[in-house]
Design an enzyme around this catalytic site. Structure first.
Site, PDB file in Angstrom:
ATOM      1  CG  HIS A  84      -2.004   1.026   1.147  1.00 57.13           C
ATOM      2  ND1 HIS A  84      -1.773   2.347   1.448  1.00 57.13           N
ATOM      3  CD2 HIS A  84      -3.309   0.937   0.807  1.00 57.13           C
ATOM      4  CE1 HIS A  84      -2.879   3.035   1.295  1.00 57.13           C
ATOM      5  NE2 HIS A  84      -3.838   2.198   0.898  1.00 57.13           N
ATOM      6  CD  GLU A 156      -2.395   2.244  -3.065  1.00 53.79           C
ATOM      7  OE1 GLU A 156      -3.382   2.512  -2.381  1.00 53.79           O
ATOM      8  OE2 GLU A 156      -1.291   1.948  -2.578  1.00 53.79           O
ATOM      9  N   GLY A 162      -7.117   9.910  -0.429  1.00 61.00           N
ATOM     10  CA  GLY A 162      -7.452  10.747   0.716  1.00 61.00           C
ATOM     11  C   GLY A 162      -7.362  12.231   0.436  1.00 61.00           C
TER      12      GLY A 162
END
Length: 239
Positions: A84, A156, A162
């Protein structure tokens, strides 16, 4: 790092109550480590699977605070998110380290959700394809072809996580197509066509359907919107 034990129970209960029956889409949730066991218990005999957010590459030993693959599988967790962008950025996880983590997870017959994606400066400098290409090659291209049965990819764009910014559906499709073609050149069409490539980066109920409608976008890796049951369920329904 969201949701304590009580909040996790409530969120999972709400998701179960709101998910439409008969929807042919795979759903996974990835609570923090301390809530994994209870999540497995709550979701037993449902169609929702549980994933860990991270995992250490070693089998065990003097790594205080870390969690091994064996620990995860022993509580019924057989999926793990690796690479991630926050792990790469804040904890300096390299592609070489992630390749080791992937090997350990696969050794324990876990399925890996492997995250790749560029930062804003990479896209501004038109290096985004090179960055993603290198992450794929250095993190996964040492694997034998049969290992890809247990690999899911998640693209991503770091600049869209975010931030409220979202890659346009066209940008997402462009990168997903590039990823699939890169895999095709290495492993052939069967693996390229069958690997799931998820999009992660400010997916919301109001943009999910358009993003998921693109031919090479197979689903989503959902962050903030997954913290509200109604938003998460709306995204599931958009797949």
């Amino acid at each position: 790092m969201n949701k304590n034990a009580a909040e996790t129970t409530q969120l999972l209960t709400d998701i179960l109550n709101q998910l439409p029956s008969g929807k042919e889409v795979e759903v996974l949730v990835a609570p923090p480590y301390v809530n994994l066991s209870q999540a497995v218990h709550i979701l037993e005999h449902t169609n929702i699977s549980v994933a860990a957010q991270n995992m250490h590459q070693a089998e065990g030993g003097a790594f205080t605070g870390e969690i091994s693959a064996d620990m995860l599988t022993s509580v019924g967790v057989h999926n793990v998110i690796l690479g991630h962008s926050e792990r790469r950025a804040y904890f300096k996880e390299s592609d070489a380290l992630l390749a080791n983590k992937v090997d350990t997870a696969l050794k324990h017959e876990m399925r890996v959700i492997f995250c790749i994606g560029e930062e804003l400066k990479d896209r501004q400098n038109k290096q985004h394809f090179n960055v993603v290409d290198n992450q794929l090659r250095d993190g996964l291209f040492h694997l034998e072809a049969n290992a890809w049965m247990n690999i899911v990819l998640a693209y991503e764009p770091v600049w869209a996580i975010g931030t409220g910014e979202t890659a346009s559906p066209e940008q997402a499709q462009e990168m997903h197509h590039f990823i699939r073609e890169t895999i095709r050149h290495k492993y052939g069409s069967d693996i390229a066509e069958n690997v799931s490539i998820l999009y992660g980066g400010s997916v919301k109920p109001d943009n999910a359907k358009e993003i998921f409608s693109k031919p090479d976008v197979d689903g989503g890796l959902i962050g903030g919107a997954a913290l509200k049951a109604e938003d998460f369920v709306a995204i599931v329904e958009a797949v």
